[in-house]
Design an enzyme around this catalytic site. Structure first.
Site, PDB file in Angstrom:
ATOM      1  N   HIS A   1     -10.286  -3.428   9.578  1.00  0.00           N
ATOM      2  CA  HIS A   1     -10.082  -3.320   8.131  1.00  0.00           C
ATOM      3  C   HIS A   1     -10.528  -4.582   7.377  1.00  0.00           C
ATOM      4  O   HIS A   1     -10.775  -4.517   6.174  1.00  0.00           O
ATOM      5  CB  HIS A   1      -8.599  -3.100   7.819  1.00  0.00           C
ATOM      6  CG  HIS A   1      -8.176  -1.667   7.844  1.00  0.00           C
ATOM      7  ND1 HIS A   1      -8.838  -0.683   7.158  1.00  0.00           N
ATOM      8  CD2 HIS A   1      -7.123  -1.054   8.457  1.00  0.00           C
ATOM      9  CE1 HIS A   1      -8.217   0.479   7.346  1.00  0.00           C
ATOM     10  NE2 HIS A   1      -7.184   0.275   8.135  1.00  0.00           N
TER      11      HIS A   1
ATOM     12  N   GLU B   1       0.845  -1.193   0.000  1.00  0.00           N
ATOM     13  CA  GLU B   1       0.000   0.000   0.000  1.00  0.00           C
ATOM     14  C   GLU B   1       0.881   1.244   0.000  1.00  0.00           C
ATOM     15  O   GLU B   1       1.881   1.291   0.721  1.00  0.00           O
ATOM     16  CB  GLU B   1      -0.901   0.012   1.239  1.00  0.00           C
ATOM     17  CG  GLU B   1      -1.978   1.071   1.169  1.00  0.00           C
ATOM     18  CD  GLU B   1      -2.903   1.040   2.391  1.00  0.00           C
ATOM     19  OE1 GLU B   1      -4.070   1.398   2.241  1.00  0.00           O
ATOM     20  OE2 GLU B   1      -2.445   0.660   3.468  1.00  0.00           O
TER      21      GLU B   1
ATOM     22  N   GLY C   1       2.978   1.280  11.085  1.00  0.00           N
ATOM     23  CA  GLY C   1       2.730   0.549  12.320  1.00  0.00           C
ATOM     24  C   GLY C   1       2.291  -0.866  12.037  1.00  0.00           C
ATOM     25  O   GLY C   1       2.754  -1.820  12.663  1.00  0.00           O
ATOM     26  N   ALA C   2       1.385  -1.010  11.074  1.00  0.00           N
ATOM     27  CA  ALA C   2       0.882  -2.328  10.693  1.00  0.00           C
ATOM     28  C   ALA C   2       0.202  -2.187   9.341  1.00  0.00           C
ATOM     29  O   ALA C   2      -0.024  -1.084   8.854  1.00  0.00           O
ATOM     30  CB  ALA C   2      -0.091  -2.864  11.738  1.00  0.00           C
ATOM     31  N   MET C   3      -0.133  -3.338   8.732  1.00  0.00           N
ATOM     32  CA  MET C   3      -0.766  -3.331   7.411  1.00  0.00           C
ATOM     33  C   MET C   3      -1.807  -4.435   7.350  1.00  0.00           C
ATOM     34  O   MET C   3      -1.522  -5.593   7.646  1.00  0.00           O
ATOM     35  CB  MET C   3       0.294  -3.525   6.315  1.00  0.00           C
ATOM     36  CG  MET C   3      -0.283  -3.608   4.911  1.00  0.00           C
ATOM     37  SD  MET C   3      -1.152  -2.087   4.451  1.00  0.00           S
ATOM     38  CE  MET C   3      -2.351  -2.744   3.308  1.00  0.00           C
ATOM     39  N   GLU C   4      -3.025  -4.053   6.904  1.00  0.00           N
ATOM     40  CA  GLU C   4      -4.204  -4.900   6.986  1.00  0.00           C
ATOM     41  C   GLU C   4      -4.319  -5.922   5.871  1.00  0.00           C
ATOM     42  O   GLU C   4      -5.432  -6.195   5.386  1.00  0.00           O
ATOM     43  CB  GLU C   4      -5.460  -4.021   7.012  1.00  0.00           C
ATOM     44  CG  GLU C   4      -5.740  -3.229   5.735  1.00  0.00           C
ATOM     45  CD  GLU C   4      -5.139  -1.831   5.704  1.00  0.00           C
ATOM     46  OE1 GLU C   4      -5.615  -1.000   4.913  1.00  0.00           O
ATOM     47  OE2 GLU C   4      -4.191  -1.579   6.471  1.00  0.00           O
TER      48      GLU C   4
ATOM     49  N   HIS D   1      -7.551  -2.013  15.110  1.00  0.00           N
ATOM     50  CA  HIS D   1      -7.625  -1.199  13.888  1.00  0.00           C
ATOM     51  C   HIS D   1      -7.448  -2.074  12.654  1.00  0.00           C
ATOM     52  O   HIS D   1      -8.243  -1.997  11.700  1.00  0.00           O
ATOM     53  CB  HIS D   1      -6.537  -0.129  13.949  1.00  0.00           C
ATOM     54  CG  HIS D   1      -6.448   0.753  12.742  1.00  0.00           C
ATOM     55  ND1 HIS D   1      -6.804   2.081  12.755  1.00  0.00           N
ATOM     56  CD2 HIS D   1      -6.017   0.513  11.462  1.00  0.00           C
ATOM     57  CE1 HIS D   1      -6.615   2.606  11.562  1.00  0.00           C
ATOM     58  NE2 HIS D   1      -6.138   1.663  10.754  1.00  0.00           N
ATOM     59  N   GLU D   2      -6.411  -2.902  12.659  1.00  0.00           N
ATOM     60  CA  GLU D   2      -6.146  -3.732  11.479  1.00  0.00           C
ATOM     61  C   GLU D   2      -7.254  -4.756  11.260  1.00  0.00           C
ATOM     62  O   GLU D   2      -7.620  -5.052  10.116  1.00  0.00           O
ATOM     63  CB  GLU D   2      -4.793  -4.429  11.617  1.00  0.00           C
ATOM     64  CG  GLU D   2      -3.606  -3.494  11.806  1.00  0.00           C
ATOM     65  CD  GLU D   2      -3.546  -2.370  10.777  1.00  0.00           C
ATOM     66  OE1 GLU D   2      -3.853  -2.627   9.595  1.00  0.00           O
ATOM     67  OE2 GLU D   2      -3.198  -1.242  11.157  1.00  0.00           O
TER      68      GLU D   2
ATOM     69  N   GLU E   1      -9.569   4.236   6.543  1.00  0.00           N
ATOM     70  CA  GLU E   1      -8.765   4.540   7.716  1.00  0.00           C
ATOM     71  C   GLU E   1      -9.531   5.252   8.826  1.00  0.00           C
ATOM     72  O   GLU E   1      -9.290   4.998  10.011  1.00  0.00           O
ATOM     73  CB  GLU E   1      -7.541   5.366   7.307  1.00  0.00           C
ATOM     74  CG  GLU E   1      -6.627   4.662   6.317  1.00  0.00           C
ATOM     75  CD  GLU E   1      -6.073   3.342   6.830  1.00  0.00           C
ATOM     76  OE1 GLU E   1      -6.168   3.064   8.039  1.00  0.00           O
ATOM     77  OE2 GLU E   1      -5.537   2.568   6.013  1.00  0.00           O
TER      78      GLU E   1
END
Length: 856
Positions: free
Chosen positions: A297, A124, A257-260, A293-294, A316
């Site tokens: 998503h 992304e 931080g992280a990726m969904e 959060h992830e 987001e």
């Protein structure tokens, strides 16, 4: 950016990869099944930094000759001209290619942990094209079958569950099950020597945490947080988790931080792996929030995806709001919505600039898409989502969200689709209210004053656009929003909450005839994204009963009043008087709301005062907060709540970090030194402020001990704590050593920008850091990934001086950072605003200190 043609479009990717993380390159064999909807002689797709070896096009097993193969590096595309037209129906393009294992944390890149090597994807916004040739736009969803061949000691994780593994000599091939329709940016692959936790079931979904060898003991909390989040998300959406399994992967070097990624979520280690013995409550809450959060998503972003990057906020903003909602339900004692207030303070700050942007922003290039991953999209967007939820009511809002997800599952959507679903569920004209908040930059300043109408108590509300710059022309302020006002009226008995949609520049609210009104607060529960500034009469009454406000409101009043002073719409005295009123405050987040502005005054204003005047400021801060710290003391009682521990840590920052109390500094140094040798004498809750304070006054011996602690850290959080504290040392030689380390593997690429930002915040290191950035840019720029470049530029106003502003402008004109173009404009604006405020604040603060100076 011109979009790819709609014809043809992908249906299915079959991708066979050969990946060895110890090698510099990887190879792939790709077959894309296409849907042709109109006759065409051309196939156009994305590819960047990939070398094509062989390309073939087929229809019904018949080869179609390629007459021309053109590369467009500027648009990151490959264009194939065919000898005869493709007719409507199915077709196929097959590509053999190879590419580099990248070093810039995007595409398929290399990561290290000790002797171990990894290949990791981060795709992304528009970096799938650096991993495989594809239709790299979010509305080009397709199914994916992926298999990877790698040395047999490596594990491989992707979106689908492992279907089968075949061994051949020193290699193995792992075949993953086919995915549901996904956008290309959600594809994941991680290859390397990894271990995983036990499997935790959430309903029927198996959850595992993957990590580098030796860290299995750090996985329990992530498993619990994921399972608790997943069951609450399934209940909220009324739909089961949409994928066959859930892998959470801790990556040793990761840009965000992280990726969904669907079914295979990647994280920084510090946001997934937890040692409960050494982690602070703030760190633990952050891990839980990021996991939630992830996972939000998986529905809002993966199952239903924005049609184009201008609607990134649909992904987001909702996931940000949902994360706080979910964790608050799971752990109400954590008071997550107070954390939300801290987070959205940054959105208020950025959105008060002329160079802000709307939540919905036109995107023309991949760099512009990357720029939008900021606090406007996330925190302001989440604030607007929360405001709409409060306005519509929780049940109607959830009903609308469920309709939206069901209508567009495995497809794409735009903002209007969400407004339609919410309107259908609530019966309210959502679009007419929401559009202004999404499509306009900035937010309202709401001025509140009492205007009685005879015996009836009345309050007048007026709105204009809030600017941090007090010199902004009046014409620019003439903007209005439909504001869902939520107002608290303090009566003799129970408080009354009034809700009113403010559609004009000015409205009046009348209290009931029998209300004995003491005061009013113009943003009850901090539910709206606007700053209320109250008249002196109302503010004094609020201050007299400050503890009567909810904690979020107390945070709000402090933030609004400080921002009002910045904008020259309130006095510094009004803010400092409120600060004196929180001397017995028990909520740590409220203390944090006071600490930020006090630290700014210390660094930007007090630092220029003569020594005796600066000492008055520090003495005043100590007079306000030191008694509370001394009452708590350094010793942690077994019966203490986590919030009490947090309160002690914030008070330590105020009293030792800002007031510079000598006794507390000495004690912090002693306790940190003992911890460095014996791992005793310092509770985890105090480690953050104590380690930084000790660094400020430390020399080479302590610096060496910190670096040893980094190498031997027992958790990612402990490593980060000591690594970032290296930036607080004030000895020039140690500062130079830290700067040089940013060019070496001892500092992971993911942390370079953050370490430089901390150094820029150190008054003793600023000049050296800026000189280092300029003189070593050719080396340093290779370690600054596109997604993190805006963070570096945003830290530069800490340099403060007007000459630095000119140097920054000149330097980045010569060495432009495409993903930080907007951040540069914002940074230059902040230079100007901070300079204006410094000059305006000096006489006001001096005057205040003279008034509070103790008399002999």
């Amino acid at each position: 950016m011109s979009r790819l043609p709609e014809n043809p479009s992908p249906v299915r990717y079959d991708l066979a990869l050969t990946v060895d993380p110890k090698q510099d390159r990887f190879s792939g064999e790709l077959k894309i099944e296409l849907r042709v909807t109109a006759e065409t002689h051309t196939i156009e797709l994305h590819a960047a930094d990939l070398d094509f070896e062989n390309v073939a096009v087929e229809v019904a097993s018949e080869s179609i000759p390629i007459t021309q193969q053109a590369k467009s590096p500027k648009h990151e595309r490959m264009i194939f001209q065919l000898a005869r037209a493709l007719k409507p129906g199915p077709a196929c393009i097959s590509i053999q290619y190879n590419g580099p294992l990248r070093t810039d944390l995007r595409g398929l890149y290399g990561a290290k942990s000790g002797r171990h090597r990894y290949a990791v994807t981060q795709l992304e916004a528009a970096d799938a094209r650096r991993f495989f040739p594809c239709f790299d736009e979010p509305d080009k969803k397709a199914r994916f079958r992926i298999r990877v061949t790698t040395p047999k000691n490596n594990a491989a994780v992707s979106n689908g569950a492992v279907e089968k593994t075949q061994y051949h000599g020193r290699l193995k091939t792992v075949q993953f099950e086919e995915t549901p329709p996904l956008s290309t940016y959600l594809i994941a692959l991680v290859v390397g020597e990894m271990e995983h936790s036990r499997t935790q079931l959430a309903g029927k979904t198996p959850i595992r945490v993957w990590h580098v060898p030796g860290k299995k003991r750090l996985t329990a909390f992530a498993l619990e947080a994921a399972a608790e989040s997943l069951k609450r998300l399934e209940a909220y959406f009324g739909l089961p988790y949409p994928y066959s399994k859930l892998d959470l992967i801790a990556v040793p070097d990761f840009e965000f931080g992280a990726m969904e990624n669907a079914g295979a979520v990647t994280f920084r280690e510090s946001l997934l792996l937890v040692d409960p013995k050494t982690i602070t409550l703030d760190e633990l809450k952050r891990v839980a929030e990021v996991i939630a959060h992830e996972l939000a998503h998986m529905w809002y972003g993966d199952l239903v995806t924005m049609a184009w990057w201008d609607d990134l906020w649909l992904n987001e903003a909702f996931a940000t709001w949902m994360a706080f909602h979910v964790v608050d339900q799971w752990k109400p004692e954590w008071k997550m919505w107070l954390d939300f207030e801290q987070h959205r303070a940054a959105a208020y700050s950025l959105d008060s600039l002329r160079n802000t942007h709307p939540i919905y922003t036109q995107v023309r290039t991949p760099d512009e898409a990357t720029e939008n991953f900021d606090v406007i999209t996330y925190e302001k967007g989440a604030s607007v989502v929360r405001m709409l939820e409060r306005w519509l009511g929780a049940n109607a809002f959830r009903k609308g969200v469920r309709q939206y997800i069901r209508r567009h599952r495995e497809s794409n959507a735009r903002a209007q689709d969400l407004w339609d679903a919410l309107s259908d569920a609530s019966g309210k004209p959502v679009a007419t209210v929401a559009r202004d908040w999404i499509e306009k930059p900035g937010f309202p300043l709401v001025q509140v004053k009492r205007e009685d109408d005879g015996p009836r108590v009345c309050f007048e509300f007026t709105q204009e656009r809030f600017f941090a710059n007090p010199l902004e022309p009046e014409a620019e302020r003439r903007e209005q929003w439909p504001i869902p006002l939520v107002v608290r009226i303090r009566r003799k008995g129970r408080d009354r909450i009034i809700r009113e949609l403010m559609r004009s520049t000015r409205i009046r609210l009348r209290a009931d005839a029998d209300d004995e009104v003491k005061w009013i607060y113009g943003n009850a529960e901090e539910s709206g994204f606007y700053r209320p500034v109250h008249s002196e009469e109302i503010l004094k009454a609020l201050g007299d009963e400050f503890s009567r406000l909810e904690a979020a409101e107390r945070m709000g009043v402090l933030g609004h009043q400080w921002s009002g002073f910045r904008a020259n719409r309130a006095s510094l005295t009004s803010f400092l008087t409120l600060v004196e009123g929180v001397n017995r405050e028990t909520e740590p987040d409220v203390l944090e709301a006071a600490a930020g502005p006090l630290a700014w005054l210390s660094e930007h204003v007090v630092a220029s005062f003569p020594k005796d005047v600066a000492e008055l400021y520090r003495d005043w801060v100590a007079d306000v907060f030191l008694p509370a710290f001394l009452e708590l003391g350094w010793s942690i009682k077994s019966s203490e709540s986590p919030m009490t521990k947090r309160r002690r840590a914030v008070l330590l920052r105020l009293c030792a970090g800002i007031a510079e109390d000598a006794e507390l500094i000495d004690t912090a140094e002693l306790r940190v030194d003992r911890w460095l040798v014996q791992r005793k004498g310092l509770d985890a809750s105090l480690a953050g402020p104590a380690v930084e304070i000790a660094a400020r006054y430390g020399g080479k011996r302590r610096y060496t001990a910190y670096r040893r602690m980094i190498r031997n850290a027992r958790s990612p959080q402990e490593r980060s704590r000591f690594e970032f504290a290296l930036a607080a040392f004030r000895d020039p030689a140690l500062i130079d050593t830290t700067l040089e380390s940013t060019l070496k593997d001892e500092v992971a690429t993911q942390n370079v920008v953050f370490l430089l930002g901390r150094l820029l915040g150190n008054p003793s290191a600023r000049e050296a850091t800026w000189a280092f950035i300029r003189s070593r840019w050719s080396e340093l720029s290779k370690r600054i990934s596109p997604g993190l470049a805006p963070r570096l530029v945003s830290a530069l106003p800490a340099l403060q001086l007007p000459r630095h502003r000119d140097e920054v402008a000149s330097f980045f004109e010569r060495y432009p950072l495409p993903t930080a173009a907007r951040a540069l404009k914002q940074a230059l604006e902040r230079f100007d605003l901070d300079e204006e405020l410094r000059q305006r604040a000096k006489p006001h603060l001096r005057g205040w200190l003279r008034k509070v100076e103790p008399t002999e």
